[in-house]
Design an enzyme around this catalytic site. Structure first.
Site, short mmCIF file in Angstrom:
data_model
loop_
_atom_site.label_atom_id
_atom_site.label_comp_id
_atom_site.label_asym_id
_atom_site.label_seq_id
_atom_site.Cartn_x
_atom_site.Cartn_y
_atom_site.Cartn_z
CG ASN A 203 -10.95 -3.26 -7.90
OD1 ASN A 203 -11.55 -2.79 -8.86
ND2 ASN A 203 -10.12 -4.28 -8.02
CB CYS B 132 -7.65 -5.03 -5.54
SG CYS B 132 -9.03 -6.17 -5.70
CG HIS B 133 -5.25 -10.56 -6.94
ND1 HIS B 133 -5.99 -10.07 -8.01
CD2 HIS B 133 -4.20 -11.23 -7.48
CE1 HIS B 133 -5.40 -10.43 -9.14
NE2 HIS B 133 -4.31 -11.13 -8.85
CD GLU C 126 -1.89 -12.65 -10.79
OE1 GLU C 126 -0.99 -11.88 -10.39
OE2 GLU C 126 -3.01 -12.26 -11.15
CE1 TYR D 220 -3.94 -2.20 0.40
CE2 TYR D 220 -2.54 -3.37 1.93
CZ TYR D 220 -3.67 -3.31 1.15
OH TYR D 220 -4.54 -4.38 1.12
#
Length: 169
Positions: free
Chosen positions: A128, A136-137, A163, A105
């Protein structure tokens, strides 16, 4: 496409299966404006999604399938992100985080030119409206640990693992 009787945007939705459970896709005038997980925090009420209709979602479904198959790293969908100017700025920054990477953040606040805004960035991140597509993850706490996720921390961890290539579906 405007509703001539009300002069407002026409909303439609569909529900698709994913490795993370059912996803509700919402379009406004044919443009994706929402992607919500089951039991997601800040999920709007079902009645706000409009009529069920699969037609506006062919491109989104195709790209999500490719993403979940590990074949798509960056979405190329037209989006309608509705929020405050600050929220939209944060969401634009989220789309710049590369597939398989994370940012804190604080790093997002720095990128916005306001290092003291990490808490505000977190609040915007949590609002979001188009999860997964606007990633946003990929945002984590300053310590490197998982913090908050509207779809739940377990889903967030699974998305990050996917990912990073440590979990395939």
């Amino acid at each position: 496409m405007k509703n001539p009787l009300r002069g407002c945007a026409v909303k439609q939705h569909t529900v698709i299966d994913s490795p993370y459970g059912a996803l509700t896709l919402v379009a406004e005038d044919g443009v994706l404006c929402g992607l919500y997980m089951t039991d997601q925090r800040h999920r709007p009420p079902e009645e706000s999604f409009g009529a069920r209709d699969e037609r506006p979602f062919a491109g989104a479904e195709e790209q999500l399938e490719a993403y979940f198959a590990g074949e798509l790293k960056e979405f190329g969908l037209p989006l309608r992100l509705t929020g405050t100017p600050f929220q939209r700025t944060v969401w634009d920054q989220l789309r710049k985080i590369p597939y398989g990477e994370t940012r804190t953040y604080g790093q997002l606040a720095d990128a916005l030119g306001n290092p003291a805004a990490s808490r505000a960035v977190g609040l915007a991140n949590g609002r979001n409206p188009i999860g997964i597509v606007v990633p946003c993850h990929r945002v984590i706490g300053a310590s490197g640990g998982l913090t908050g996720y509207g779809g739940g921390l377990e889903r967030k961890q699974r998305l990050l693992d996917f990912e990073r290539g440590s979990a395939l579906f």
